[in-house]
Design a protein around this motif. Structure first.
Motif, mmCIF file in Angstrom:
data_model
loop_
_atom_site.group_PDB
_atom_site.id
_atom_site.type_symbol
_atom_site.label_atom_id
_atom_site.label_comp_id
_atom_site.label_asym_id
_atom_site.label_seq_id
_atom_site.Cartn_x
_atom_site.Cartn_y
_atom_site.Cartn_z
ATOM 1 N N UNK A 195 34.797 46.360 62.646
ATOM 2 C CA UNK A 195 35.954 47.169 63.029
ATOM 3 C C UNK A 195 35.533 48.275 63.996
ATOM 4 N N UNK A 196 34.347 48.843 63.763
ATOM 5 C CA UNK A 196 33.833 49.853 64.704
ATOM 6 C C UNK A 196 33.590 49.219 66.059
ATOM 7 N N UNK A 197 32.999 48.009 66.054
ATOM 8 C CA UNK A 197 32.702 47.294 67.301
ATOM 9 C C UNK A 197 33.975 47.016 68.094
ATOM 10 N N UNK A 198 35.067 46.703 67.377
ATOM 11 C CA UNK A 198 36.323 46.389 68.055
ATOM 12 C C UNK A 198 37.110 47.646 68.417
ATOM 13 N N UNK A 199 36.583 48.807 68.043
ATOM 14 C CA UNK A 199 37.302 50.038 68.347
ATOM 15 C C UNK A 199 38.422 50.350 67.389
ATOM 16 N N UNK A 200 38.442 49.711 66.221
ATOM 17 C CA UNK A 200 39.507 49.917 65.223
ATOM 18 C C UNK A 200 39.129 50.981 64.193
ATOM 19 N N UNK A 201 37.885 51.455 64.226
ATOM 20 C CA UNK A 201 37.419 52.425 63.245
ATOM 21 C C UNK A 201 36.399 53.349 63.897
ATOM 22 N N UNK A 202 36.537 54.628 63.670
ATOM 23 C CA UNK A 202 35.589 55.596 64.243
ATOM 24 C C UNK A 202 34.253 55.520 63.514
ATOM 25 N N UNK A 203 33.188 55.757 64.300
ATOM 26 C CA UNK A 203 31.833 55.773 63.741
ATOM 27 C C UNK A 203 31.714 56.788 62.613
ATOM 28 N N UNK A 204 32.277 57.971 62.829
ATOM 29 C CA UNK A 204 32.137 59.044 61.835
ATOM 30 C C UNK A 204 32.853 58.684 60.535
ATOM 31 N N UNK A 205 34.018 58.085 60.679
ATOM 32 C CA UNK A 205 34.770 57.683 59.478
ATOM 33 C C UNK A 205 34.021 56.583 58.739
ATOM 34 N N UNK A 206 33.465 55.639 59.490
ATOM 35 C CA UNK A 206 32.696 54.548 58.885
ATOM 36 C C UNK A 206 31.496 55.106 58.128
ATOM 37 N N UNK A 207 30.828 56.071 58.709
ATOM 38 C CA UNK A 207 29.624 56.622 58.078
ATOM 39 C C UNK A 207 29.945 57.293 56.744
ATOM 40 N N UNK A 208 31.156 57.831 56.615
ATOM 41 C CA UNK A 208 31.509 58.536 55.387
ATOM 42 C C UNK A 208 32.139 57.669 54.319
ATOM 43 N N UNK A 209 32.321 56.384 54.580
ATOM 44 C CA UNK A 209 33.005 55.528 53.617
ATOM 45 C C UNK A 209 32.057 55.027 52.538
ATOM 46 N N UNK A 210 32.592 54.918 51.316
ATOM 47 C CA UNK A 210 31.822 54.378 50.196
ATOM 48 C C UNK A 210 32.572 53.192 49.607
ATOM 49 N N UNK A 211 31.818 52.307 49.017
ATOM 50 C CA UNK A 211 32.385 51.092 48.426
ATOM 51 C C UNK A 211 33.240 51.449 47.207
ATOM 52 N N UNK A 212 34.433 50.913 47.147
ATOM 53 C CA UNK A 212 35.341 51.151 46.023
ATOM 54 C C UNK A 212 35.227 50.008 45.025
ATOM 55 N N UNK A 213 34.691 50.297 43.868
ATOM 56 C CA UNK A 213 34.488 49.259 42.844
ATOM 57 C C UNK A 213 35.839 48.839 42.261
ATOM 58 N N UNK A 214 36.119 47.544 42.198
ATOM 59 C CA UNK A 214 37.374 47.082 41.597
ATOM 60 C C UNK A 214 37.416 47.374 40.100
ATOM 61 N N UNK A 215 38.610 47.404 39.545
ATOM 62 C CA UNK A 215 38.749 47.620 38.111
ATOM 63 C C UNK A 215 38.413 46.339 37.358
ATOM 64 N N UNK A 216 38.250 46.457 36.055
ATOM 65 C CA UNK A 216 37.975 45.292 35.218
ATOM 66 C C UNK A 216 39.184 44.358 35.210
#
Length: 723
Positions: A221-242
């Motif tokens: 998404x960053x490569x395609x210009x759909x997501x900023x580098x800074x926003x990508x760097x701050x994202x963390x994986x969201x664990x699904x619920x049980x």
């Protein structure tokens, strides 16, 4: 050799052209269009899903834009530029299939959509060739966004979820419209291997791989210009619920869904249309009130039954319907112990008699038609009738002389007192005075179901069939000052292709306000002073009527406050194969299970909870009709009967006065958090122990200080044909 090579190339091109011409875009496969129907509470929370496939198709614009782009980044970065196929990926897939190396990889979103929507999952050469050809045609005919929507709605995500909406619910407990980018990137990554990448069951390797793919998706998404580098760097994986089981038909859910489906049928949505799925059905059911009704039945009835060890307790079935009298919305419904254990809904079944809950309709008809007694007196609450048990009615071509409960005679009593104690002989004469056909017409106007019940004197004892749903509508109409109330359980029913027409919850004036308010005034006396005293409470203003059918096969309490109308019934249903109606006598070892017992206690417990502990609202009653006092005819001297009590008053005089309604100065809670369950516990069988009854199978009379000790009337005054 060169000629041969070009010849083969021309042959391949010709074959492909021929395939392109010959292979048409087929109709969608059977599974691709199947959806579940989604049922929700009135607040929008999920109640149940029903259908073969757990899928709810949503429009693409419902899905957040960054989530849509995450799917493209994960599966097919060139989706918006390509022609729908990936020749290298398709060639690799064909080679893998021929060589037995397993599953194909590298298909475009368009090809995967074609596979899911038009074809099958079979890994055969013929299917892969068709997929290639159809993908080219689909790409030319359809908009890219429509293809993407089709792909996201048909893909399988694991956990039994097909489509993005079901997946969002299964993994994160939210609707697709509420997914954030981290959650969307996980669902997009999951499609490569749903079983291996489901966080709840994935191995350490599986978790590592899906986390890497999640990162790969965001990097694209960053490569395609759909997501900023800074926003990508701050994202963390969201664990699904049980994982959680999809809401099914157990408990009350099945009864609620069945009632909704039946209403959809009446609104013109056929069974075939419902089974095709795709409906989102929001019910009027108030989640909190529904819980209060279930808890009230558990506390006041089920906790006292021994269903496994007692044959009588095993036959007891409870049903209830609660309606908002201002608009007809069914806010709570109790269909039985569980829809997966007892298939018939006790709330909507119509195979039991409503018994003496019909008597208020006789009074309503008398008032509405300004009917008179045999002696010419206008019928009202103060009109005096002869309450002698088994007294033959006068003025009817059909002989009728019903027995009062316990065979008790009351002498000359007012209509109000007769309603308080549900005296059969009084209402038997009243229905003749009004005429059965006139009473039936009023009953139908109020909402009784027309199943061809005969217009004969015995209808005064509720000898027709009706459900708690039907009776809730009738009593809600009385509560609504005579304006017709049509109970309905569906708030809205929407499909991508249509919207079901909603039920009109109220209609015209069924009876005059004066008539309805007079009946309400009378029924407040039943709760204050009569057979419905178990429903009485300082927490609310209430009116109601008890009912017990012939041989104690059904027991009812139909009651209402200014804000809520609720009907509760108990039915005796054989636990043997084939069912059949049986007596309730002996339920929970408590003797005769009449309407003033378990049903009234359930009603009171539920009503307090449903009104948040209580309500300061009082009935706004106008133009109460008292009628004309006087004896309807010469008193009939009954034959001598062993143990029959003497009359409490001489012929031609009114018994000691009782207030026919609540005192206007009676204290009411000033705010809804009025008496709590801890300060005023729900009444139970143990709080009002009965004295020794005159008949071991019959209940005991409540003590009335206005009556001499040896002449107290029987509880409610109901006879074998309807309390």
């Amino acid at each position: 050799m060169l000629g041969t090579f070009f010849g083969l190339c021309l042959l391949a091109v010709g074959a492909f052209v021929a395939l392109y011409v010959l292979v048409d875009v087929p109709a969608a496969n059977a599974t691709a269009k199947k959806q579940s129907n989604v049922y929700k509470y009135s607040d929008g929370t999920l109640l149940a899903r029903a259908g073969e496939v757990n899928r709810e198709i949503v429009d693409l614009d419902v899905v957040p834009e960054d989530v849509r782009k995450a799917f493209v980044a994960a599966e097919n970065k060139t989706f918006y530029q390509d022609q729908g196929v990936d020749l290298k990926g398709s060639a690799r897939g064909l080679f893998n299939t021929v060589s037995g190396k397993g599953k194909q990889g590298g298909s475009t979103i368009t090809q995967q959509y074609v596979k899911n929507y038009y074809l099958t999952q079979d890994p055969t050469i013929s299917r892969k060739v068709k997929e290639l050809v159809i993908a080219l045609k689909v790409d030319r005919r359809m908009d890219k966004d429509d293809i993407l929507a089709g792909y996201m709605n048909t893909a399988y995500y694991g956990r039994g979820a097909s489509g993005i909406q079901a997946a969002a619910q299964a993994y994160y407990g939210v609707d697709a419209k509420d997914l954030d980018l981290s959650q969307g990137a996980y669902l997009a990554s999951l499609l490569q291997a749903p079983s291996q990448y489901d966080w709840a069951i994935a191995s350490a390797t599986g978790k590592k791989l899906v986390t890497e793919r999640w990162g790969y998706t965001l990097d694209n998404m960053v490569e395609k210009g759909w997501l900023d580098d800074s926003e990508r760097a701050g994202m963390t994986f969201t664990v699904p619920r049980e994982p959680r089981a999809a809401p099914g038909m157990e408990g009350q859910a099945g009864y609620l869904v069945e009632a909704a489906d039946e209403e959809l049928e009446r609104q013109g949505v056929s069974e075939e249309a419902r089974e095709a799925g795709g409906w989102t059905i929001t019910l009027n059911i108030d989640k909190q009130r529904q819980k209060e009704l279930e808890k009230a039945v558990d506390r006041q009835l089920e906790s006292q039954l021994d269903r496994e060890g007692n044959k009588i307790d095993a036959t007891v079935q409870a049903g209830a319907t609660s309606v908002d009298p201002t608009n007809g919305e069914v806010v709570a419904l109790y269909g039985g112990v569980s829809a997966t254990r007892h298939w018939i809904s006790n709330a909507t079944r119509r195979d039991y008699q409503p018994a003496s809950t019909f008597k208020p309709l006789v009074l309503a008809s008398a008032l509405e038609n300004r009917s008179k007694t045999q002696s010419g007196s206008l019928i009202g609450l103060d009109t005096v009738y002869d309450g002698t048990s088994r007294r033959p009615v006068v003025g009817s071509d059909i002989p009728f002389k019903p027995q009062n409960e316990d065979g008790r005679s009351y002498g000359d009593i007012s209509v109000q007192t007769a309603m308080d104690r549900s005296v059969n002989s009084v209402f038997a004469q009243m229905v003749v005075d009004v005429t059965p056909s006139t009473v039936k017409r009023t009953a139908l106007d109020l909402g009784m179901p027309d199943k061809g019940f005969p217009a004969v004197p015995s209808i005064t004892l509720g000898t027709m069939n009706a459900s708690t749903w039907d009776m809730a509508g009738v009593f809600a109409t009385l509560d609504n000052h005579g304006k017709k109330v049509n109970p309905h359980i569906i708030k809205s029913a929407e499909h991508r292709d249509r919207v079901a027409k909603p039920v009109d919850g109220t209609g015209g004036q069924a009876i005059s306000r004066s008539t309805a308010d007079t009946v309400t005034r009378s029924l407040t006396g039943v709760v204050d002073n009569g057979s419905g005293h178990e429903a009485d409470s300082a927490a609310y203003d209430a009116a109601g009527k008890t009912g017990t059918s012939e041989n104690n096969k059904a027991a009812w309490f139909a009651g209402y406050t200014p804000e809520l109308t609720t009907v509760v019934a108990l039915y005796g249903e054989s636990a043997e194969a084939g069912g059949g109606q049986v007596t309730l006598t002996g339920t929970a070892n408590s003797g005769r299970a009449n309407g003033g017992g378990f049903p009234a206690r359930i009603w009171a417990d539920y009503t307090r909870g449903a009104l948040n502990g209580g309500s300061a609202a009082t009935f706004d009653l106008e133009d109460v009709e008292h009628g004309e006092s006087g004896i309807t005819q010469a008193p009939v001297t009954p034959p001598a009967r062993t143990g029959e009590p003497e009359r409490t008053q001489p012929p031609g005089t009114e018994p000691p006065a009782r207030s026919p309604s609540r005192s206007p100065t009676r204290e009411r809670p000033s705010a809804k958090p009025a008496p709590s369950r801890t300060t005023e516990p729900a009444p139970s069988a143990s709080t009002t122990p009965p004295a020794e009854p005159t008949d071991p199978a019959e209940p005991t009379a409540p003590v009335d200080p206005a009556d001499p000790p040896d002449e107290r009337p029987g509880r409610g005054g109901d006879g074998p044909l309807g309390q």
